[in-house]
Design an enzyme around this catalytic site. Structure first.
Site, PDB file in Angstrom:
ATOM      1  N   HIS A  37       0.840  -1.207   0.000  1.00 10.13           N
ATOM      2  CA  HIS A  37       0.000   0.000   0.000  1.00 10.13           C
ATOM      3  C   HIS A  37       0.875   1.257   0.000  1.00 10.13           C
ATOM      4  CE1 HIS A  37      -2.820  -2.957   2.043  1.00 10.13           C
ATOM      5  NE2 HIS A  37      -3.543  -2.532   1.027  1.00 10.13           N
ATOM      6  N   VAL A 176       4.483  -5.881  -4.646  1.00  8.06           N
ATOM      7  CA  VAL A 176       5.635  -5.756  -3.746  1.00  8.06           C
ATOM      8  C   VAL A 176       5.780  -7.089  -3.008  1.00  8.06           C
ATOM      9  CG1 VAL A 176       6.619  -4.490  -1.792  1.00  8.06           C
ATOM     10  CG2 VAL A 176       5.249  -3.284  -3.516  1.00  8.06           C
TER      11      VAL A 176
END
Ligand code: PAF
Length: 292
Positions: A37, A176
């Site tokens: 995020h 990620v």
């Protein structure tokens, strides 16, 4: 960072920001924020003047028996994390504000919503598209950012924005990963240490299929069995699907044509936790994580 908890105040903030010529970048989330995020926020800050992060655990996108009740919620911890980032506003509405009594409209994609995860989570994408449409209406973003890990979700939102002329640019941002390859996800915190180790089978499978593809193997069934092979032998990991699919319609591909791309996607239960992951074959280095 301003904390806004009603749709009305959020719309006012958005109207004023746009009237002042500011470009709004939206990062929609369900909270339990992690480095994935944070990357979305940083990417949003590069392309907009006012980054808005929304946190709302959307009941419409959870099916019966799924983890809506136990989904990790830590609004204050999330707000602390966001305070050190370039975020103009945190939008965290109440359930009754987004879904007041009498609410009944929904956004659906008939075909895409039955593919990949949709085959196992009926109603899930209807819930996602509906809440994202509402968030677009409330936050009025110029551009919105979603993680590649939920590849089907971002492909469908991209299609929706185009089909319905929503006037929002949709961006997909590369997944990620933890140093050992596990894709970051709010649900990783459900994993026991043993499950955390077993979960690596997913990223291992994706690396194997990527290596096969880069080595010239473009037959869909061979790529699919490469994916399956890595996961099926892993004790405690129950494969739900392992597909090599077209980026246009998410159906299985027979052969990835020379110079084209395809989505290698996997979903599995590791212990009781359902995890998903994907790579775009032939997509390395392309914008929007190679998805569109
Ligand atoms: O990816 C998520 O966290 C959710 O599906 C989203 C896009 C915030 C909609 O609830």
């Amino acid at each position: 960072m301003k904390r806004i908890d009603s749709a009305e105040s959020m719309q006012r903030f958005a109207r004023e920001a746009r009237a002042a010529g500011r470009r709004i970048g939206l990062v929609p989330t369900m909270g339990a924020l992690h480095e994935g995020h944070v990357t979305l926020v940083r990417r949003a800050a590069e392309e907009s003047d006012a980054v808005v992060v929304s946190i709302f655990v959307n009941p419409l996108q959870f099916g019966p028996g799924e983890d809506f009740e136990r989904y990790p919620r830590d609004l204050d911890g999330d707000a602390r994390r966001l305070a050190s980032l370039p975020v103009a506003a945190l939008f965290c509405p109440e359930h009754t504000d987004l879904y007041p009594r009498g609410f009944e409209t929904a956004v659906v994609q008939d075909d895409l919503s039955t593919r990949l995860c949709g085959a196992f989570r009926p109603g899930h994408f209807r819930g996602v598209l509906t809440v994202v449409t509402k968030l677009f209406g409330i936050v009025q973003p110029n551009v919105a950012f979603f993680g590649q890990k939920d590849a089907q979700q971002v492909l469908m939102i991209h299609r929706m924005a185009r089909d319905l002329d929503l006037g929002v640019v949709v961006r997909a941002v590369e997944t990620v990963r933890e140093p050992d390859g596990l894709a970051m996800s709010s649900r990783n915190r459900y994993l026991s240490p043993d499950d955390r180790r077993r979960a690596l089978a997913l990223s291992r499978a994706l690396r194997a299929v990527e290596a096969a593809f880069d080595g010239g193997e473009h037959r869909g069934d061979v790529l699919r069995s490469t994916l399956r092979g890595e996961v099926e032998g892993e004790p405690g990991v129950r494969l739900q699907y392992a597909e090599v699919a077209s980026l246009q319609d998410l159906r299985d591909v027979e052969q990835v044509a020379a110079g084209s791309r395809a989505l290698a996607a996997i979903a599995a239960h590791v212990g009781t936790t359902r995890l998903i992951d994907n790579v775009v074959l032939g997509g390395r280095g392309r914008p929007n994580a190679g998805l569109f």
